[in-house]
Write a protein that holds these residues in place. Sequence first.
Motif, PDB file in Angstrom:
ATOM      1  N   ALA A  60      14.530   5.995  -9.657  1.00 25.72           N
ATOM      2  CA  ALA A  60      13.779   6.621  -8.768  1.00 25.72           C
ATOM      3  C   ALA A  60      13.237   5.650  -7.618  1.00 25.72           C
ATOM      4  CB  ALA A  60      12.367   7.369  -9.284  1.00 25.72           C
ATOM      5  N   SER A  61      12.795   6.139  -6.434  1.00 28.77           N
ATOM      6  CA  SER A  61      12.362   5.208  -5.345  1.00 28.77           C
ATOM      7  C   SER A  61      10.552   5.209  -5.522  1.00 28.77           C
ATOM      8  CB  SER A  61      12.601   5.570  -4.182  1.00 28.77           C
ATOM      9  OG  SER A  61      13.894   5.376  -3.958  1.00 28.77           O
ATOM     10  N   LEU A  62       9.942   4.404  -5.127  1.00 28.26           N
ATOM     11  CA  LEU A  62       8.472   4.481  -5.292  1.00 28.26           C
ATOM     12  C   LEU A  62       8.051   4.317  -3.815  1.00 28.26           C
ATOM     13  CD1 LEU A  62       7.395   1.837  -8.009  1.00 28.26           C
ATOM     14  CD2 LEU A  62       7.485   4.406  -8.109  1.00 28.26           C
ATOM     15  N   MET A  63       6.764   5.048  -3.450  1.00 25.34           N
ATOM     16  CA  MET A  63       6.113   4.832  -2.479  1.00 25.34           C
ATOM     17  C   MET A  63       4.584   4.609  -2.737  1.00 25.34           C
ATOM     18  SD  MET A  63       5.543   5.205   0.957  1.00 25.34           S
ATOM     19  CE  MET A  63       6.610   6.044   1.910  1.00 25.34           C
ATOM     20  N   LEU A  64       4.338   3.344  -2.228  1.00 21.14           N
ATOM     21  CA  LEU A  64       2.768   2.987  -2.671  1.00 21.14           C
ATOM     22  C   LEU A  64       1.894   3.496  -1.503  1.00 21.14           C
ATOM     23  CD1 LEU A  64       3.592  -0.502  -4.011  1.00 21.14           C
ATOM     24  CD2 LEU A  64       3.692   1.601  -5.315  1.00 21.14           C
ATOM     25  N   LEU A  65       0.975   4.045  -2.037  1.00 21.64           N
ATOM     26  CA  LEU A  65      -0.203   4.437  -0.974  1.00 21.64           C
ATOM     27  C   LEU A  65      -1.558   3.925  -1.319  1.00 21.64           C
ATOM     28  CD1 LEU A  65      -1.303   6.381   1.333  1.00 21.64           C
ATOM     29  CD2 LEU A  65      -1.432   8.118  -0.356  1.00 21.64           C
ATOM     30  N   HIS A  66      -2.031   3.497  -0.178  1.00 20.78           N
ATOM     31  CA  HIS A  66      -3.545   3.004  -0.453  1.00 20.78           C
ATOM     32  C   HIS A  66      -4.377   3.517   0.817  1.00 20.78           C
ATOM     33  CE1 HIS A  66      -6.892   0.180   0.553  1.00 20.78           C
ATOM     34  NE2 HIS A  66      -7.173   0.487  -0.779  1.00 20.78           N
ATOM     35  N   VAL A  67      -5.372   4.447   0.461  1.00 25.67           N
ATOM     36  CA  VAL A  67      -6.146   5.072   1.455  1.00 25.67           C
ATOM     37  C   VAL A  67      -7.684   4.325   1.915  1.00 25.67           C
ATOM     38  CG1 VAL A  67      -7.352   7.307   2.095  1.00 25.67           C
ATOM     39  CG2 VAL A  67      -5.261   7.181   0.658  1.00 25.67           C
ATOM     40  N   LEU A  68      -7.632   4.096   2.925  1.00 25.47           N
ATOM     41  CA  LEU A  68      -8.936   3.317   3.427  1.00 25.47           C
ATOM     42  C   LEU A  68      -9.914   4.499   3.505  1.00 25.47           C
ATOM     43  CD1 LEU A  68      -7.250   1.207   6.119  1.00 25.47           C
ATOM     44  CD2 LEU A  68      -8.120   0.748   4.039  1.00 25.47           C
ATOM     45  N   SER A  69     -10.789   4.732   2.442  1.00 25.24           N
ATOM     46  CA  SER A  69     -11.891   5.685   2.542  1.00 25.24           C
ATOM     47  C   SER A  69     -13.032   5.428   2.511  1.00 25.24           C
ATOM     48  CB  SER A  69     -11.769   6.473   1.186  1.00 25.24           C
ATOM     49  OG  SER A  69     -12.676   7.163   0.759  1.00 25.24           O
ATOM     50  N   SER A  70     -14.101   6.113   3.084  1.00 21.24           N
ATOM     51  CA  SER A  70     -15.456   5.673   3.118  1.00 21.24           C
ATOM     52  C   SER A  70     -16.152   5.588   1.674  1.00 21.24           C
ATOM     53  CB  SER A  70     -16.159   6.629   3.964  1.00 21.24           C
ATOM     54  OG  SER A  70     -16.363   8.176   3.501  1.00 21.24           O
ATOM     55  N   ASP A  71     -15.310   6.320   0.634  1.00 17.84           N
ATOM     56  CA  ASP A  71     -15.805   6.322  -0.800  1.00 17.84           C
ATOM     57  C   ASP A  71     -15.671   4.706  -1.382  1.00 17.84           C
ATOM     58  OD1 ASP A  71     -16.590   8.922  -0.617  1.00 17.84           O
ATOM     59  OD2 ASP A  71     -14.820   9.662  -1.289  1.00 17.84           O
TER      60      ASP A  71
ATOM     61  N   LEU B   3       2.530  -5.748  -4.615  1.00 14.45           N
ATOM     62  CA  LEU B   3       2.817  -4.922  -5.369  1.00 14.45           C
ATOM     63  C   LEU B   3       4.564  -4.367  -4.903  1.00 14.45           C
ATOM     64  CD1 LEU B   3       0.035  -2.670  -6.078  1.00 14.45           C
ATOM     65  CD2 LEU B   3       1.244  -4.400  -7.741  1.00 14.45           C
ATOM     66  N   THR B   4       4.775  -4.025  -3.675  1.00 17.68           N
ATOM     67  CA  THR B   4       5.991  -3.846  -3.295  1.00 17.68           C
ATOM     68  C   THR B   4       7.201  -4.860  -3.394  1.00 17.68           C
ATOM     69  OG1 THR B   4       5.113  -2.440  -1.414  1.00 17.68           O
ATOM     70  CG2 THR B   4       7.428  -3.153  -1.099  1.00 17.68           C
ATOM     71  N   GLU B   5       7.000  -6.080  -3.219  1.00 14.65           N
ATOM     72  CA  GLU B   5       7.628  -7.341  -3.601  1.00 14.65           C
ATOM     73  C   GLU B   5       7.888  -7.359  -4.928  1.00 14.65           C
ATOM     74  OE1 GLU B   5       7.176 -12.106  -3.636  1.00 14.65           O
ATOM     75  OE2 GLU B   5       6.658 -10.964  -1.816  1.00 14.65           O
ATOM     76  N   GLU B   6       6.823  -7.136  -5.898  1.00 14.07           N
ATOM     77  CA  GLU B   6       7.038  -7.122  -7.318  1.00 14.07           C
ATOM     78  C   GLU B   6       7.943  -6.040  -7.817  1.00 14.07           C
ATOM     79  OE1 GLU B   6       4.508  -6.354 -11.204  1.00 14.07           O
ATOM     80  OE2 GLU B   6       3.562  -7.059  -9.555  1.00 14.07           O
ATOM     81  N   ALA B   7       7.877  -4.651  -7.305  1.00 13.06           N
ATOM     82  CA  ALA B   7       8.793  -3.631  -7.725  1.00 13.06           C
ATOM     83  C   ALA B   7      10.063  -3.915  -7.055  1.00 13.06           C
ATOM     84  CB  ALA B   7       8.302  -2.440  -6.896  1.00 13.06           C
ATOM     85  N   THR B   8      10.436  -4.516  -5.686  1.00 12.20           N
ATOM     86  CA  THR B   8      11.730  -4.897  -5.449  1.00 12.20           C
ATOM     87  C   THR B   8      12.322  -5.865  -6.266  1.00 12.20           C
ATOM     88  OG1 THR B   8      10.950  -4.193  -3.228  1.00 12.20           O
ATOM     89  CG2 THR B   8      13.022  -5.541  -3.455  1.00 12.20           C
ATOM     90  N   LYS B   9      11.548  -6.751  -6.543  1.00 18.35           N
ATOM     91  CA  LYS B   9      12.478  -7.891  -7.393  1.00 18.35           C
ATOM     92  C   LYS B   9      12.621  -7.296  -8.911  1.00 18.35           C
ATOM     93  CE  LYS B   9       9.820 -11.961  -5.661  1.00 18.35           C
ATOM     94  NZ  LYS B   9       9.048 -13.129  -6.155  1.00 18.35           N
ATOM     95  N   ALA B  10      11.989  -6.170  -9.328  1.00 18.15           N
ATOM     96  CA  ALA B  10      12.392  -5.442 -10.400  1.00 18.15           C
ATOM     97  C   ALA B  10      13.647  -4.535 -10.418  1.00 18.15           C
ATOM     98  CB  ALA B  10      11.201  -4.487 -11.200  1.00 18.15           C
ATOM     99  N   GLY B  11      14.002  -4.336  -8.958  1.00 16.94           N
ATOM    100  CA  GLY B  11      15.384  -3.419  -8.753  1.00 16.94           C
ATOM    101  C   GLY B  11      14.785  -2.271  -8.205  1.00 16.94           C
ATOM    102  N   VAL B  12      13.659  -1.847  -7.956  1.00 12.53           N
ATOM    103  CA  VAL B  12      13.310  -0.688  -7.635  1.00 12.53           C
ATOM    104  C   VAL B  12      13.141  -0.437  -5.985  1.00 12.53           C
ATOM    105  CG1 VAL B  12      11.566   1.139  -7.817  1.00 12.53           C
ATOM    106  CG2 VAL B  12      12.197  -0.176  -9.983  1.00 12.53           C
ATOM    107  N   ASN B  13      13.628   0.242  -5.316  1.00 10.57           N
ATOM    108  CA  ASN B  13      13.569   0.618  -4.082  1.00 10.57           C
ATOM    109  C   ASN B  13      12.212   1.134  -3.720  1.00 10.57           C
ATOM    110  OD1 ASN B  13      14.111   1.247  -1.189  1.00 10.57           O
ATOM    111  ND2 ASN B  13      15.008   3.054  -1.585  1.00 10.57           N
ATOM    112  N   THR B  14      11.456   0.357  -2.952  1.00 11.92           N
ATOM    113  CA  THR B  14       9.820   0.644  -2.904  1.00 11.92           C
ATOM    114  C   THR B  14       9.627   0.433  -1.279  1.00 11.92           C
ATOM    115  OG1 THR B  14       9.595  -0.139  -5.120  1.00 11.92           O
ATOM    116  CG2 THR B  14       7.512  -0.120  -3.504  1.00 11.92           C
TER     117      THR B  14
END
Length: 178
Positions: free
Chosen positions: A31-42, A86-97
């Motif tokens: 599978a491919s990964l999409m990493l999401l970080h949300v800038l939230s007031s919480d 994290l994207t670099e780490e996943a890409t090095k592991a062979g995962v499309n990120t």
Amino acid sequence: MFNKILVAIDDSTTSRNIFDAALCLAKTTGASLMLLHVLSSDDRDYPSPSLYSGLEYDPFDSILIEAYQERWQKFEQRGLEMLRSLTEEATKAGVNTEFTQAEGNPAHIICDLAQTWSASLIFIGSRGLTGVKEIFLGSVSNYVTHHAPCSVFIWRDNVNPDSQFSQKNNAQLTSSPS
């Protein structure tokens, strides 16, 4: 099976565990990964204009505006650096990120991105809020579970560390044979 996994993360240790589990599943399934970080007031580090409440606030005061903008840029940059790493780490592991960072309500952004990206699975953490706390503080994972367009995997770290079960297990793990 799962071909596109959306991973909602922040800078917590729980998010590191979520990322590791999602990466393992992605490697296994291709599978491919999409990493999401949300800038939230919480977020505990969210730069709020009320930070300067001890000063006499003038909305047109350029010094306060510049200070706020500087804090905001650092806040944004910290999230982007985490995502890139994290994207670099996943890409090095062979995962499309790939990754994205957005500002707003985390629950809505997660569901919207899952819909537009056609995610087949969402990995998300849970703080373990229940009862009154969940009602007043809200629960991102609860909202996502009920509104996501795909399957949701909820990662729970130390859901209730004060429970007898957790105390018993911690005692067994930390005790050494005599």
